[in-house]
Design an enzyme around this catalytic site. Structure first.
Site, mmCIF file in Angstrom:
data_model
loop_
_atom_site.group_PDB
_atom_site.id
_atom_site.type_symbol
_atom_site.label_atom_id
_atom_site.label_comp_id
_atom_site.label_asym_id
_atom_site.label_seq_id
_atom_site.Cartn_x
_atom_site.Cartn_y
_atom_site.Cartn_z
ATOM 1 N N GLY A 29 0.830 -1.211 0.000
ATOM 2 C CA GLY A 29 0.000 0.000 0.000
ATOM 3 C C GLY A 29 0.859 1.253 0.000
ATOM 4 O O GLY A 29 1.854 1.321 0.718
ATOM 5 N N ARG A 55 13.307 10.815 -2.644
ATOM 6 C CA ARG A 55 14.148 12.004 -2.860
ATOM 7 C C ARG A 55 15.416 11.936 -1.998
ATOM 8 O O ARG A 55 16.530 12.183 -2.466
ATOM 9 C CB ARG A 55 13.340 13.256 -2.512
ATOM 10 C CG ARG A 55 14.131 14.545 -2.466
ATOM 11 C CD ARG A 55 13.210 15.694 -2.094
ATOM 12 N NE ARG A 55 13.893 16.943 -1.919
ATOM 13 C CZ ARG A 55 14.413 17.366 -0.769
ATOM 14 N NH1 ARG A 55 14.338 16.608 0.307
ATOM 15 N NH2 ARG A 55 15.009 18.538 -0.703
ATOM 16 N N ASP A 94 -0.175 1.975 8.440
ATOM 17 C CA ASP A 94 -0.728 1.178 9.541
ATOM 18 C C ASP A 94 0.057 1.268 10.857
ATOM 19 O O ASP A 94 -0.476 0.939 11.912
ATOM 20 C CB ASP A 94 -0.819 -0.296 9.133
ATOM 21 C CG ASP A 94 -1.905 -0.529 8.095
ATOM 22 O OD1 ASP A 94 -2.542 0.461 7.683
ATOM 23 O OD2 ASP A 94 -2.110 -1.681 7.702
ATOM 24 N N ARG A 143 -18.029 15.477 13.544
ATOM 25 C CA ARG A 143 -18.458 15.970 14.869
ATOM 26 C C ARG A 143 -19.456 17.118 14.710
ATOM 27 O O ARG A 143 -20.416 17.225 15.478
ATOM 28 C CB ARG A 143 -17.248 16.417 15.689
ATOM 29 C CG ARG A 143 -17.586 16.969 17.045
ATOM 30 C CD ARG A 143 -18.093 15.908 18.001
ATOM 31 N NE ARG A 143 -17.010 15.129 18.579
ATOM 32 C CZ ARG A 143 -17.188 14.161 19.464
ATOM 33 N NH1 ARG A 143 -18.399 13.830 19.881
ATOM 34 N NH2 ARG A 143 -16.170 13.472 19.937
ATOM 35 N N GLY A 182 -10.719 13.571 19.929
ATOM 36 C CA GLY A 182 -11.636 13.632 21.073
ATOM 37 C C GLY A 182 -12.808 12.672 20.945
ATOM 38 O O GLY A 182 -13.917 12.952 21.426
ATOM 39 N N ARG A 193 -4.896 6.881 2.637
ATOM 40 C CA ARG A 193 -3.594 6.511 2.076
ATOM 41 C C ARG A 193 -2.950 7.650 1.285
ATOM 42 O O ARG A 193 -1.732 7.667 1.096
ATOM 43 C CB ARG A 193 -3.759 5.279 1.184
ATOM 44 C CG ARG A 193 -4.002 3.995 1.959
ATOM 45 C CD ARG A 193 -2.853 3.030 1.817
ATOM 46 N NE ARG A 193 -2.779 2.558 0.472
ATOM 47 C CZ ARG A 193 -3.309 1.409 0.042
ATOM 48 N NH1 ARG A 193 -3.920 0.612 0.888
ATOM 49 N NH2 ARG A 193 -3.187 1.055 -1.203
HETATM 50 O O1 F6P Z 1 -1.327 -1.944 4.320
HETATM 51 C C1 F6P Z 1 -1.962 -0.736 4.369
HETATM 52 C C2 F6P Z 1 -3.433 -0.860 4.169
HETATM 53 O O2 F6P Z 1 -3.834 0.453 4.076
HETATM 54 C C3 F6P Z 1 -4.254 -1.617 5.184
HETATM 55 O O3 F6P Z 1 -4.603 -0.883 6.317
HETATM 56 C C4 F6P Z 1 -5.455 -2.018 4.382
HETATM 57 O O4 F6P Z 1 -6.084 -3.131 4.924
HETATM 58 C C5 F6P Z 1 -4.850 -2.324 3.069
HETATM 59 O O5 F6P Z 1 -3.731 -1.485 2.940
HETATM 60 C C6 F6P Z 1 -5.758 -2.170 1.904
HETATM 61 O O6 F6P Z 1 -5.082 -2.594 0.785
HETATM 62 P P1 F6P Z 1 -5.637 -2.583 -0.693
HETATM 63 O O7 F6P Z 1 -5.347 -1.238 -1.235
HETATM 64 O O8 F6P Z 1 -4.881 -3.648 -1.380
HETATM 65 O O9 F6P Z 1 -7.098 -2.820 -0.607
#
Ligand code: F6P
Length: 349
Positions: free
Chosen positions: A32, A42, A154, A181, A212, A282
């Site tokens: 990921g 870089r 993660d 919220r 919070g 991500r």
């Molecule tokens: O490994 C990072 C992560 O963001 C996990 O938290 C999540 O389960 C996974 O990647 C999702 O991966 P994909 O993009 O293959 O669905």
């Protein structure tokens, strides 16, 4: 096994000035993507080029699409100017992938042959647990130097206090919860917000603490629906009008929707909605903390290969740069964020 015992102290930022130290170093991102991978690329390119105080003059070659691109020989030579402006870019300019072919011994043997034929001296891999296991296994069939850099939102890796991307993903989650919220407060309701972290509750716990949230459910602690409903009733009695709960995607009870249904059936006193943040976490501009960590670890990875290190991941533990053998990183996951969970409880009154 305590982290202190599995890490070897590592002298970072080596000052090597002797000539003839030039190496051909491949760099790839796998698994990921995580905000901070680009600043790390870089740093690797610039540290290898000719940093102040060292004279490596390395040939840095970007490998597109992770291990899959290695098998397809998708190479891109990278000079110092080609990585300009990467500190603020999310994702990975080298792209990333999860590669089934590389998981098989035949795939890794092919990768070793390609690295040898293309005269690579070293490989730096940026990614999470799967990336590092792949690097460990590749080291059994290829005699070049391999150093891993922890890059995953993660924060589930041993051998470093934080992984590259985690701090930005926490920020993204907090911004989302802050918005929710407003709506929860306007409508006297509860949101159950599912965040990433398949095998680790750090994102759910840290986002909850920073935003919070009244509750967080993580896979490391079994979810007890009746106990949550009791807490919700107490919150209601105390006059709390809105509630936000984070849930790690890997929670034992299931995701946000399963928990919502469970709470409804058990008599939750709040009207509820579930939200799944998913891949929103991500991407994004890496925050300063991730940029700094990525830069430190990228430079240190280059220093490590020049110092003859191999089969290890570079990380930062208690403010010190350390190298941990891949076998000790991939052997397990970090302990759950129990300390953070306690803090959430203490302020959710
Ligand atoms: O490994 C990072 C992560 O963001 C996990 O938290 C999540 O389960 C996974 O990647 C999702 O991966 P994909 O993009 O293959 O669905």
């Amino acid at each position: 096994m305590g982290l202190g015992r599995i890490i070897a102290r590592f002298q970072p930022f080596a000052r090597r000035t002797e000539k003839g130290n030039k190496m051909k170093i491949g760099v790839l991102c796998s698994g990921g993507d995580a905000p901070g991978m680009n600043p790390c690329i870089r740093a690797i390119v610039r540290a290898g080029a000719q940093s102040v105080g060292v004279d490596y003059r390395d040939e840095i070659v970007g490998i597109y699409h992770g291990y899959r691109g290695l098998l397809n020989e998708e190479f891109l030579p990278l000079g110092a100017r080609e990585v300009s402006g990467l500190t603020s870019r999310g994702g990975s300019i080298l792209y990333s992938s999860r590669c089934k072919e590389f998981e098989a011994p035949e795939g890794r043997a092919k990768a070793a042959e390609i690295l040898k034929r293309n005269k690579f001296d070293a490989l730096i891999t940026i990614g999470g647990n799967g990336t590092l296991s792949g690097a460990r296994d590749l080291g059994e069939v290829w005699d070049g130097k391999i150093i891993g850099v922890p890059g995953t939102i993660d924060n589930d890796l041993l051998g470093t206090d934080m992984t590259i991307g985690f701090q930005t993903a926490v920020q993204t989650g907090v911004e989302a919860v802050d918005k929710l919220r407003d709506t929860a407060g306007s409508h006297d309701m509860m949101f159950i917000v599912e965040v990433m972290g398949r095998l680790c509750g750090d994102l759910a716990a840290y986002i909850a603490l920073a935003a919070g949230c009244e509750l967080a459910e993580i896979r490391e602690i079994p979810t007890n629906i009746d106990a949550i409903v009791e807490k919700l009733k107490t919150f209601k009695e105390k006059g709390k009008r809105s509630i936000i709960m984070t849930v790690a995607e890997g929670d034992d009870y299931g995701g946000a929707y399963e928990i919502l249904n469970g709470l409804k059936a058990a008599g939750s006193p709040y009207e509820m909605r579930a939200v799944v943040l998913g891949h929103v976490q991500r991407g994004g501009v890496p925050c300063p903390g991730d940029r700094i960590l990525a830069t430190k670890l990228g430079i240190s990875a280059v220093d490590a290969v020049h110092l003859g290190e191999t089969g290890k991941m570079v990380g930062e533990v208690n403010g010190k740069l350390v190298l941990t053998p891949f076998k000790d990183v991939v052997v397990g996951r970090r302990e759950g964020p129990m300390d953070v969970m306690t803090l959430i409880d203490r302020v959710s009154v």
